[in-house]
Scaffold this motif. Structure first.
Motif, PDB file in Angstrom:
ATOM      1  N   LEU A 256       0.822  -1.208   0.000  1.00  0.00           N
ATOM      2  CA  LEU A 256       0.000   0.000   0.000  1.00  0.00           C
ATOM      3  C   LEU A 256       0.856   1.257   0.000  1.00  0.00           C
ATOM      4  O   LEU A 256       0.533   2.241  -0.676  1.00  0.00           O
ATOM      5  N   ARG A 257       1.959   1.211   0.716  1.00  0.00           N
ATOM      6  CA  ARG A 257       2.858   2.363   0.774  1.00  0.00           C
ATOM      7  C   ARG A 257       3.465   2.631  -0.602  1.00  0.00           C
ATOM      8  O   ARG A 257       3.501   3.776  -1.075  1.00  0.00           O
ATOM      9  N   PHE A 258       3.928   1.576  -1.237  1.00  0.00           N
ATOM     10  CA  PHE A 258       4.518   1.751  -2.564  1.00  0.00           C
ATOM     11  C   PHE A 258       3.501   2.311  -3.556  1.00  0.00           C
ATOM     12  O   PHE A 258       3.781   3.272  -4.281  1.00  0.00           O
ATOM     13  N   HIS A 259       2.301   1.726  -3.611  1.00  0.00           N
ATOM     14  CA  HIS A 259       1.323   2.157  -4.616  1.00  0.00           C
ATOM     15  C   HIS A 259       0.822   3.577  -4.342  1.00  0.00           C
ATOM     16  O   HIS A 259       0.525   4.324  -5.294  1.00  0.00           O
ATOM     17  N   LEU A 260       0.716   3.960  -3.089  1.00  0.00           N
ATOM     18  CA  LEU A 260       0.322   5.332  -2.770  1.00  0.00           C
ATOM     19  C   LEU A 260       1.359   6.313  -3.326  1.00  0.00           C
ATOM     20  O   LEU A 260       1.013   7.265  -4.040  1.00  0.00           O
ATOM     21  N   ILE A 261       2.623   6.069  -3.010  1.00  0.00           N
ATOM     22  CA  ILE A 261       3.684   6.977  -3.457  1.00  0.00           C
ATOM     23  C   ILE A 261       3.807   6.959  -4.976  1.00  0.00           C
ATOM     24  O   ILE A 261       3.918   8.009  -5.622  1.00  0.00           O
ATOM     25  N   SER A 262       3.768   5.766  -5.568  1.00  0.00           N
ATOM     26  CA  SER A 262       3.902   5.655  -7.015  1.00  0.00           C
ATOM     27  C   SER A 262       2.779   6.383  -7.741  1.00  0.00           C
ATOM     28  O   SER A 262       2.988   6.969  -8.808  1.00  0.00           O
ATOM     29  N   GLY A 263       1.577   6.358  -7.166  1.00  0.00           N
ATOM     30  CA  GLY A 263       0.440   7.024  -7.796  1.00  0.00           C
ATOM     31  C   GLY A 263       0.618   8.528  -7.905  1.00  0.00           C
ATOM     32  O   GLY A 263       0.079   9.160  -8.822  1.00  0.00           O
ATOM     33  N   TYR A 264       1.372   9.110  -6.971  1.00  0.00           N
ATOM     34  CA  TYR A 264       1.605  10.554  -6.981  1.00  0.00           C
ATOM     35  C   TYR A 264       3.018  10.920  -7.433  1.00  0.00           C
ATOM     36  O   TYR A 264       3.377  12.097  -7.471  1.00  0.00           O
ATOM     37  N   ALA A 265       3.838   9.926  -7.772  1.00  0.00           N
ATOM     38  CA  ALA A 265       5.269  10.144  -7.981  1.00  0.00           C
ATOM     39  C   ALA A 265       5.577  11.222  -9.008  1.00  0.00           C
ATOM     40  O   ALA A 265       6.547  11.977  -8.854  1.00  0.00           O
ATOM     41  N   SER A 266       4.773  11.322 -10.060  1.00  0.00           N
ATOM     42  CA  SER A 266       5.047  12.308 -11.118  1.00  0.00           C
ATOM     43  C   SER A 266       5.018  13.734 -10.592  1.00  0.00           C
ATOM     44  O   SER A 266       5.616  14.633 -11.198  1.00  0.00           O
ATOM     45  N   TRP A 267       4.322  13.957  -9.470  1.00  0.00           N
ATOM     46  CA  TRP A 267       4.177  15.305  -8.919  1.00  0.00           C
ATOM     47  C   TRP A 267       4.810  15.433  -7.541  1.00  0.00           C
ATOM     48  O   TRP A 267       4.528  16.383  -6.814  1.00  0.00           O
ATOM     49  N   LEU A 268       5.690  14.483  -7.199  1.00  0.00           N
ATOM     50  CA  LEU A 268       6.509  14.601  -6.006  1.00  0.00           C
ATOM     51  C   LEU A 268       7.883  15.146  -6.390  1.00  0.00           C
ATOM     52  O   LEU A 268       8.142  15.432  -7.565  1.00  0.00           O
ATOM     53  N   SER A 269       8.779  15.275  -5.427  1.00  0.00           N
ATOM     54  CA  SER A 269      10.116  15.815  -5.680  1.00  0.00           C
ATOM     55  C   SER A 269      10.876  14.936  -6.666  1.00  0.00           C
ATOM     56  O   SER A 269      10.523  13.774  -6.911  1.00  0.00           O
ATOM     57  N   SER A 270      11.940  15.466  -7.233  1.00  0.00           N
ATOM     58  CA  SER A 270      12.612  14.844  -8.376  1.00  0.00           C
ATOM     59  C   SER A 270      13.083  13.407  -8.144  1.00  0.00           C
ATOM     60  O   SER A 270      13.016  12.611  -9.097  1.00  0.00           O
ATOM     61  N   PRO A 271      13.558  12.991  -6.947  1.00  0.00           N
ATOM     62  CA  PRO A 271      13.963  11.583  -6.818  1.00  0.00           C
ATOM     63  C   PRO A 271      12.824  10.609  -7.112  1.00  0.00           C
ATOM     64  O   PRO A 271      13.037   9.579  -7.768  1.00  0.00           O
ATOM     65  N   TYR A 272      11.615  10.935  -6.661  1.00  0.00           N
ATOM     66  CA  TYR A 272      10.457  10.070  -6.911  1.00  0.00           C
ATOM     67  C   TYR A 272      10.020  10.167  -8.374  1.00  0.00           C
ATOM     68  O   TYR A 272       9.717   9.149  -9.014  1.00  0.00           O
ATOM     69  N   ALA A 273       9.979  11.389  -8.888  1.00  0.00           N
ATOM     70  CA  ALA A 273       9.546  11.586 -10.271  1.00  0.00           C
ATOM     71  C   ALA A 273      10.507  10.907 -11.247  1.00  0.00           C
ATOM     72  O   ALA A 273      10.078  10.289 -12.230  1.00  0.00           O
ATOM     73  N   LYS A 274      11.812  11.003 -10.963  1.00  0.00           N
ATOM     74  CA  LYS A 274      12.793  10.376 -11.841  1.00  0.00           C
ATOM     75  C   LYS A 274      12.691   8.855 -11.789  1.00  0.00           C
ATOM     76  O   LYS A 274      12.789   8.175 -12.825  1.00  0.00           O
ATOM     77  N   ALA A 275      12.509   8.313 -10.597  1.00  0.00           N
ATOM     78  CA  ALA A 275      12.373   6.857 -10.470  1.00  0.00           C
ATOM     79  C   ALA A 275      11.160   6.362 -11.241  1.00  0.00           C
ATOM     80  O   ALA A 275      11.207   5.333 -11.931  1.00  0.00           O
TER      81      ALA A 275
END
Length: 624
Positions: A256-275
């Motif tokens: 659940l933690r992974f899918h929550l973060i991944s769902g918003y990753a494009s609009w999070l800070s660059s490390p998440y967006a880049k991943a």
């Protein structure tokens, strides 16, 4: 010449007419959004304030970088507090109410067999890879993608605070869990059968089949008060129930933690967006991310599409274009009706019902008559994640509020700037947003041969979806209901199998073939749409006059305009992705396939048996 000279931009997985038109729309939206985001103190809740601030928040990279993962901290704390299996499902329900659900697929929409009733729909879901095949198939390409996905999961969990060894172990556990869900899921081809994916169950019956999920309690939490639900794939939910009980809670929390973060990753800070981008590029082949202004413009269209759409059509879709399109659609509908009357392979009783369905067809052009009202959504220019969450909460409530009310058949399911179109079997409607009504699909005041070959074929394509292998199972009211005689159904199936065999033989990469069963509905629509558009074009004075332009006859211009709509260059990874996921054939075969089945094409270009597109008359498919 176009294919030889065109290079795919590094920010694209493919490039062609659709991409070019979409890029033009993005520039138009950018112009609008730049102007409204720079207004001084617009009225709170106004279209200008909401679209401008949503755009500004997506453009504010400084605020996004500074925030890091903090905007999701409360949600991550909720997940961290999970203690047992009941908590898992309740967390999923809570996330759905916030507009970001996972684990299963949930929405409210017209009932499949009773389209005037809004129902809760439950379908298979929960996977991070595109579909079942990505987990099950053993060849090297799928193995590489699974490994890359596992690395992406570990990266996201590590960025969110887990030690690397813990993140690696959790990523492996999540892959194992999703593989078990995939094994209980249907492959894409089997999802195309509406009868096999329809199961109307009472809540009590669903509870009996899934003893580890208390659906009454879950739906109470989701503010849903219904006695029955429409379940697409009960076998998936039976497996999910077992997994809820048998999978350690710690694994579910990581999932659940992974899918929550991944769902918003494009609009999070660059490390998440880049991943997130580094993984997605392995599926698409795209080299670079699109500029932020393009992504931000597309986001506003995705969330506040009816608000942005009002500004868009006011500036870019004049009434004369809508009038021309109405006439064109009516011409194609009349042509279709005449062809149905003379279909030799159908009985009179089935013909009469087919014509009744065509007569009942609803035609929507450009933009809706009634616009969605977003004024209650709190949107500010400083926090993109909060804005997305507020929109998600609004959208969930908008959807849930439909329950117990008559189906609103005026609703649109694409935004006005969208460069696409659709047929909705539950509404028996064709919809053509303003975004697609531009070159190379529609040229204001241009040669009829070009407009009939391009946008005319698109219109005929969507109309034919009402009579493809799926759409033909719905009646004129939009209900899943058989209106065919047994013999006509057999004849129809025999004709469709010609298309399956034809497209199965087309190759894309090395030995990778088009899937004729997966793409059947779209292939029927392509073949029927081109035939209907051509027949409608023959009624025009231009077609009858036979005048050449640039040395080309009207028929030649018609087919060339059709071909130019589908010109496309695609990266190999994108081609592979599309073959496994897209119900459309590759663009090349969307031209070659239908044209090689039409006698008019052979006459227009004097096609001979020695030519590569020649197909003997005995194997040419003709349905509509």
């Amino acid at each position: 010449t176009w294919i030889k000279n065109t290079k795919i931009p590094p920010t694209k997985a493919a490039w062609g007419s659709f991409n070019n038109a979409h890029d033009k729309v993005l520039h138009r939206m950018h112009t609008i959004l730049d102007s409204v985001s720079n207004l001084n103190d617009p009225k709170q809740g106004s279209i200008a304030q909401q679209t401008g601030d949503m755009y500004a928040s997506a453009m504010d990279s400084t605020a996004i970088e500074k925030a890091g993962i903090q905007p999701l901290r409360n949600d991550l704390d909720h997940i961290a507090s999970i203690k047992n299996a009941d908590d898992i499902i309740h967390e999923v329900a809570r996330e759905y109410k916030n507009g970001e659900g996972t684990l299963f697929s949930f929405h409210v929409g017209p009932g499949t067999k009773h389209s005037m009733i809004e129902r809760v729909h439950l379908n298979q879901g929960g996977l991070g890879l595109p579909n079942r095949n990505y987990y099950i198939k053993k060849n090297s390409q799928f193995k590489q993608l699974r490994n890359a996905y596992q690395h992406y999961i570990a990266t996201v969990l590590s960025l969110s605070g887990d030690p690397k060894s813990t993140a690696d172990r959790e990523a492996n556990d999540i892959i194992d869990l999703e593989t078990k869900m995939a094994e209980a899921s249907k492959p894409p081809v089997k999802l195309r059968n509406p009868q096999a994916n329809y199961h109307l169950l009472t809540i009590r019956k669903l509870d009996d089949q899934t003893p580890n999920i208390d659906w009454k309690n879950v739906f109470n939490q989701m503010n849903i008060g219904v006695d029955t639900v429409q379940v697409g794939q009960p076998e998936f939910y039976r497996q999910l129930s077992d997994l809820v009980n048998s999978t350690p809670v710690s694994v579910w929390k990581a999932y659940l933690r992974f899918h929550l973060i991944s769902g918003y990753a494009s609009w999070l800070s660059s490390p998440y967006a880049k991943a997130n981008f580094n993984f997605s590029r392995l599926l698409s082949g795209q080299k670079k991310r699109q500029p932020r202004w393009k992504r931000a413009s597309a986001l506003v269209d995705h969330t506040l599409g009816d608000a942005l759409g009002q500004l868009y059509v006011k500036r870019y879709f004049p009434p004369k274009d809508k009038k021309y399109m109405k006439n064109l659609v009516n011409n194609l509908q009349n042509t279709y009706r005449n062809r149905l009357k003379h279909e030799a392979w159908m009985s009179d009783s089935t013909k009469a019902k087919a014509i009744a369905k065509l007569n009942a067809l609803v035609k929507k052009i450009g933009y809706p008559d009634e616009w969605k009202d977003y004024s209650s959504i709190e949107i500010n220019s400083k926090n993109i994640i909060k804005n997305l969450r507020h929109y998600g909460q609004w959208h969930y409530k908008y959807m849930i509020d439909k329950l117990g009310k008559p189906v609103d058949r005026n609703e649109w399911f694409m935004t006005p700037p969208t460069v696409n179109s659709y047929y909705n079997p539950s509404f028996n409607e064709v919809v053509f947003p303003a975004g697609i009504l531009q070159p190379p699909f529609y040229y204001p005041g241009a040669d009829d041969a070009v407009n009939y070959g391009a946008v005319g074929m698109v219109i005929g394509h969507e109309m034919t979806h009402g009579f493809d292998d799926q759409g033909s199972q719905y009646d004129k009211k939009g209900d899943l209901h058989n209106w065919w005689t047994k013999m006509d159904s057999i004849r129809f199936h025999q004709r469709t199998q010609k298309l399956v065999k034809q497209y199965d033989k087309y190759t894309v990469l090395d030995s990778l073939h088009v899937n004729g069963k997966l793409t059947l509905g779209e292939n029927i629509a392509d073949n029927g749409g081109l035939a209907i558009a051509y027949a409608a074009f023959q009624k025009t004075p231009e077609a009858k006059g036979g005048k050449k332009i640039d040395g080309l006859t009207p028929d030649q211009r018609f087919f060339l305009a059709y071909a130019q709509v589908w010109r496309m260059k695609e990266r190999p990874k994108y081609k592979r992705f599309a073959i496994h996921n897209d119900v459309h054939s590759p663009p090349k075969y969307r031209v070659i396939g239908p044209a090689s089945n039409m006698t008019a094409f052979y006459k227009a270009f004097d096609v001979q048996p020695s030519d590569s597109m020649y197909r003997p008359d005995s194997v040419r498919a003709k349905i509509w």
